[in-house]
Design a protein around this motif. Structure first.
Motif, PDB file in Angstrom:
ATOM      1  N   VAL A  12       0.823  -1.293   0.015  1.00 17.76           N
ATOM      2  CA  VAL A  12      -0.037  -0.073  -0.051  1.00 17.76           C
ATOM      3  C   VAL A  12       0.789   1.228   0.123  1.00 17.76           C
ATOM      4  O   VAL A  12       1.822   1.391   0.844  1.00 17.76           O
ATOM      5  CB  VAL A  12      -0.983  -0.245   1.278  1.00 17.76           C
ATOM      6  CG1 VAL A  12      -1.781   1.236   1.088  1.00 17.76           C
ATOM      7  CG2 VAL A  12      -1.871  -1.384   1.259  1.00 17.76           C
ATOM      8  N   ILE A  13       0.804   2.170  -0.972  1.00 15.95           N
ATOM      9  CA  ILE A  13       1.310   3.512  -1.123  1.00 15.95           C
ATOM     10  C   ILE A  13       0.689   4.424  -1.169  1.00 15.95           C
ATOM     11  O   ILE A  13      -0.134   4.847  -2.207  1.00 15.95           O
ATOM     12  CB  ILE A  13       2.429   3.510  -2.421  1.00 15.95           C
ATOM     13  CG1 ILE A  13       3.084   2.174  -2.604  1.00 15.95           C
ATOM     14  CG2 ILE A  13       3.114   4.607  -2.729  1.00 15.95           C
ATOM     15  CD1 ILE A  13       3.889   2.085  -3.843  1.00 15.95           C
ATOM     16  N   PRO A  14       0.613   5.265   0.026  1.00 20.45           N
ATOM     17  CA  PRO A  14      -0.070   6.376   0.063  1.00 20.45           C
ATOM     18  C   PRO A  14       0.444   7.637  -0.592  1.00 20.45           C
ATOM     19  O   PRO A  14       1.713   7.619  -0.485  1.00 20.45           O
ATOM     20  CB  PRO A  14      -0.478   6.830   1.659  1.00 20.45           C
ATOM     21  CG  PRO A  14       0.912   6.268   2.043  1.00 20.45           C
ATOM     22  CD  PRO A  14       1.322   4.972   1.180  1.00 20.45           C
ATOM     23  N   THR A  15      -0.335   8.535  -1.193  1.00 13.52           N
ATOM     24  CA  THR A  15       0.315   9.650  -1.890  1.00 13.52           C
ATOM     25  C   THR A  15      -0.628  10.752  -1.887  1.00 13.52           C
ATOM     26  O   THR A  15      -1.797  10.883  -1.805  1.00 13.52           O
ATOM     27  CB  THR A  15       0.130   9.217  -3.507  1.00 13.52           C
ATOM     28  OG1 THR A  15      -1.173   8.965  -3.929  1.00 13.52           O
ATOM     29  CG2 THR A  15       1.021   8.227  -3.727  1.00 13.52           C
ATOM     30  N   VAL A  36       4.437  -9.254  -6.350  1.00 14.43           N
ATOM     31  CA  VAL A  36       3.779  -8.440  -5.350  1.00 14.43           C
ATOM     32  C   VAL A  36       3.004  -7.196  -5.946  1.00 14.43           C
ATOM     33  O   VAL A  36       3.402  -6.684  -7.098  1.00 14.43           O
ATOM     34  CB  VAL A  36       4.878  -7.667  -4.419  1.00 14.43           C
ATOM     35  CG1 VAL A  36       4.134  -6.758  -3.509  1.00 14.43           C
ATOM     36  CG2 VAL A  36       5.579  -8.692  -3.529  1.00 14.43           C
ATOM     37  N   ASP A  37       1.592  -7.024  -5.684  1.00 12.08           N
ATOM     38  CA  ASP A  37       0.769  -6.316  -6.205  1.00 12.08           C
ATOM     39  C   ASP A  37       1.121  -4.821  -5.593  1.00 12.08           C
ATOM     40  O   ASP A  37       1.705  -4.824  -4.624  1.00 12.08           O
ATOM     41  CB  ASP A  37      -0.715  -6.743  -5.821  1.00 12.08           C
ATOM     42  CG  ASP A  37      -1.018  -7.803  -6.867  1.00 12.08           C
ATOM     43  OD1 ASP A  37      -0.431  -8.076  -7.516  1.00 12.08           O
ATOM     44  OD2 ASP A  37      -2.155  -8.364  -6.614  1.00 12.08           O
ATOM     45  N   VAL A  38       0.556  -3.782  -6.079  1.00 12.98           N
ATOM     46  CA  VAL A  38       0.606  -2.375  -5.798  1.00 12.98           C
ATOM     47  C   VAL A  38      -0.652  -1.862  -5.671  1.00 12.98           C
ATOM     48  O   VAL A  38      -1.406  -2.011  -6.480  1.00 12.98           O
ATOM     49  CB  VAL A  38       1.490  -1.594  -6.731  1.00 12.98           C
ATOM     50  CG1 VAL A  38       1.757  -0.207  -6.263  1.00 12.98           C
ATOM     51  CG2 VAL A  38       2.732  -2.289  -6.834  1.00 12.98           C
ATOM     52  N   MET A  39      -1.029  -1.130  -4.367  1.00  9.23           N
ATOM     53  CA  MET A  39      -2.095  -0.241  -4.281  1.00  9.23           C
ATOM     54  C   MET A  39      -1.762   0.925  -3.922  1.00  9.23           C
ATOM     55  O   MET A  39      -1.220   1.350  -2.778  1.00  9.23           O
ATOM     56  CB  MET A  39      -2.917  -0.839  -3.089  1.00  9.23           C
ATOM     57  CG  MET A  39      -4.321  -0.248  -2.895  1.00  9.23           C
ATOM     58  SD  MET A  39      -5.341  -0.900  -1.371  1.00  9.23           S
ATOM     59  CE  MET A  39      -5.552  -2.368  -1.816  1.00  9.23           C
ATOM     60  N   ILE A  40      -2.260   1.806  -4.666  1.00  9.12           N
ATOM     61  CA  ILE A  40      -2.022   3.234  -4.621  1.00  9.12           C
ATOM     62  C   ILE A  40      -3.382   3.965  -4.133  1.00  9.12           C
ATOM     63  O   ILE A  40      -4.398   3.857  -4.268  1.00  9.12           O
ATOM     64  CB  ILE A  40      -1.519   4.182  -5.972  1.00  9.12           C
ATOM     65  CG1 ILE A  40      -0.476   3.540  -6.659  1.00  9.12           C
ATOM     66  CG2 ILE A  40      -1.104   5.406  -5.729  1.00  9.12           C
ATOM     67  CD1 ILE A  40      -0.348   3.697  -7.778  1.00  9.12           C
ATOM     68  N   ILE A  63      -1.547  -3.618 -10.401  1.00  8.70           N
ATOM     69  CA  ILE A  63      -1.864  -2.212  -9.927  1.00  8.70           C
ATOM     70  C   ILE A  63      -2.980  -1.622  -9.740  1.00  8.70           C
ATOM     71  O   ILE A  63      -4.015  -1.929 -10.446  1.00  8.70           O
ATOM     72  CB  ILE A  63      -1.023  -0.946 -10.624  1.00  8.70           C
ATOM     73  CG1 ILE A  63       0.376  -1.479 -10.811  1.00  8.70           C
ATOM     74  CG2 ILE A  63      -1.211   0.104  -9.871  1.00  8.70           C
ATOM     75  CD1 ILE A  63       1.150  -0.625 -11.728  1.00  8.70           C
ATOM     76  N   SER A  64      -3.653  -1.235  -8.477  1.00 10.44           N
ATOM     77  CA  SER A  64      -4.939  -0.695  -8.203  1.00 10.44           C
ATOM     78  C   SER A  64      -4.745   0.599  -7.557  1.00 10.44           C
ATOM     79  O   SER A  64      -3.603   0.948  -7.098  1.00 10.44           O
ATOM     80  CB  SER A  64      -5.822  -1.776  -7.557  1.00 10.44           C
ATOM     81  OG  SER A  64      -5.220  -1.844  -5.994  1.00 10.44           O
ATOM     82  N   VAL A  65      -5.893   1.417  -8.006  1.00  8.08           N
ATOM     83  CA  VAL A  65      -5.922   2.951  -7.132  1.00  8.08           C
ATOM     84  C   VAL A  65      -7.130   2.957  -6.226  1.00  8.08           C
ATOM     85  O   VAL A  65      -7.997   2.534  -6.675  1.00  8.08           O
ATOM     86  CB  VAL A  65      -5.867   3.879  -8.292  1.00  8.08           C
ATOM     87  CG1 VAL A  65      -5.845   5.054  -7.625  1.00  8.08           C
ATOM     88  CG2 VAL A  65      -4.625   3.654  -9.206  1.00  8.08           C
ATOM     89  N   ILE A  93       0.042  -7.691   3.658  1.00 12.31           N
ATOM     90  CA  ILE A  93      -0.114  -6.262   3.445  1.00 12.31           C
ATOM     91  C   ILE A  93       1.016  -5.286   3.935  1.00 12.31           C
ATOM     92  O   ILE A  93       1.495  -5.487   4.999  1.00 12.31           O
ATOM     93  CB  ILE A  93      -1.491  -5.855   3.815  1.00 12.31           C
ATOM     94  CG1 ILE A  93      -2.577  -6.770   3.452  1.00 12.31           C
ATOM     95  CG2 ILE A  93      -1.827  -4.303   3.691  1.00 12.31           C
ATOM     96  CD1 ILE A  93      -3.883  -6.855   4.304  1.00 12.31           C
ATOM     97  N   GLY A  94       1.521  -4.515   2.842  1.00 18.92           N
ATOM     98  CA  GLY A  94       2.726  -3.796   3.240  1.00 18.92           C
ATOM     99  C   GLY A  94       2.585  -2.446   3.041  1.00 18.92           C
ATOM    100  O   GLY A  94       1.545  -1.950   2.412  1.00 18.92           O
TER     101      GLY A  94
END
Length: 250
Positions: A12-15, A36-40, A63-65, A93-94
């Protein structure tokens, strides 16, 4: 996608206003850990970060948003992302920053440590860890804050404020995310403390933390000061509760 032996994993990447960094860091992460998947999780960035994230998601199914309507703090963004990830069935979950301070190429260290832990923290302050390009004042503030956390809360975590982490889903379920009220940078300390006090296994692995090269840092002396005030109030309250529980068992 999945990581062998651990199941489905997402970072999980907060922006907020990370248009200069988000594509760069996501592509590095996808190259370093294809499984590894990415959730922005974007807090309605006015600089177009959300639109860049949507384009990346349209080009890569991993990748999901998540679009949020307001800027409510780092912890709030992570809690929202965690909830979405748990409902999606992820096993791991990271957390990581969007600005490049957390190097995707070092994520393998956290993954390997999670095989025998419930929460892994990429730590700046264990042997082998380091910080690059921070002024001395900020380094002292960070080290001092972590020392204060250990002293006040009685936990042995060297870098409780760090934001490069991997949780097992069972850990997030055990620490009662619904009761978390911390939304700023103290959020990281809160979750580390909850993990330790519930008897779960917390491990720290060394990372090289690199100060951002592009964009503006969200951390300031005022933010750090407010975090320490919150930790003090929360920590003293926790200590009082510990004393009451000990007396009730006596």
């Amino acid at each position: 996608m999945s990581v062998e032996g651990l199941g489905r994993c997402v970072m999980v990447i907060p922006t907020y206003d990370e248009s200069e960094n988000i594509e760069w860091i996501v592509k590095r992460l996808r190259a370093a850990q294809p499984g590894v998947d990415v959730m922005i999780v974007d807090d309605n960035s006015p600089d177009g970060t959300g639109e860049i994230a949507d384009r990346l998601a349209s080009e890569d199914d991993a990748i999901s948003v998540v679009h949020r309507t307001d800027k409510a703090g780092l912890g709030a963004a992570y809690l929202h992302g965690f909830d979405v990830a748990l409902r999606a069935g992820y096993d791991v979950i990271g957390e990581m920053d969007a600005d490049g301070s957390h190097q995707p190429e070092q994520l393998e260290r956290l993954i390997e440590a999670l095989r025998t832990a419930d929460l892994v923290i990429g730590s700046r302050y264990v042997p082998g860890g380091s910080v690059v390009n921070w002024p001395l004042r900020r380094l002292l503030l960070s080290r001092g804050g972590n020392f204060y956390v250990r002293l006040l809360l009685g936990i042995k975590v060297k870098d409780a404020t760090a934001g490069y982490r991997l949780f097992r889903r069972t850990t997030l379920e055990a620490i009662d995310l619904g009761s978390v009220r911390s939304t700023g940078y103290v959020f990281q300390t809160d979750l580390a403390y909850r993990t330790v006090t519930r008897g779960l296994r917390l491990a720290e692995v060394p990372i090289e933390f690199i100060e951002r090269e592009r964009g503006d840092s969200k951390m300031s002396g005022q933010v750090a000061g407010e975090s320490l005030k919150l930790i003090t109030r929360w920590g003293l309250s926790e200590r009082r509760d510990q004393v009451r529980r000990a007396r009730s068992r006596a």
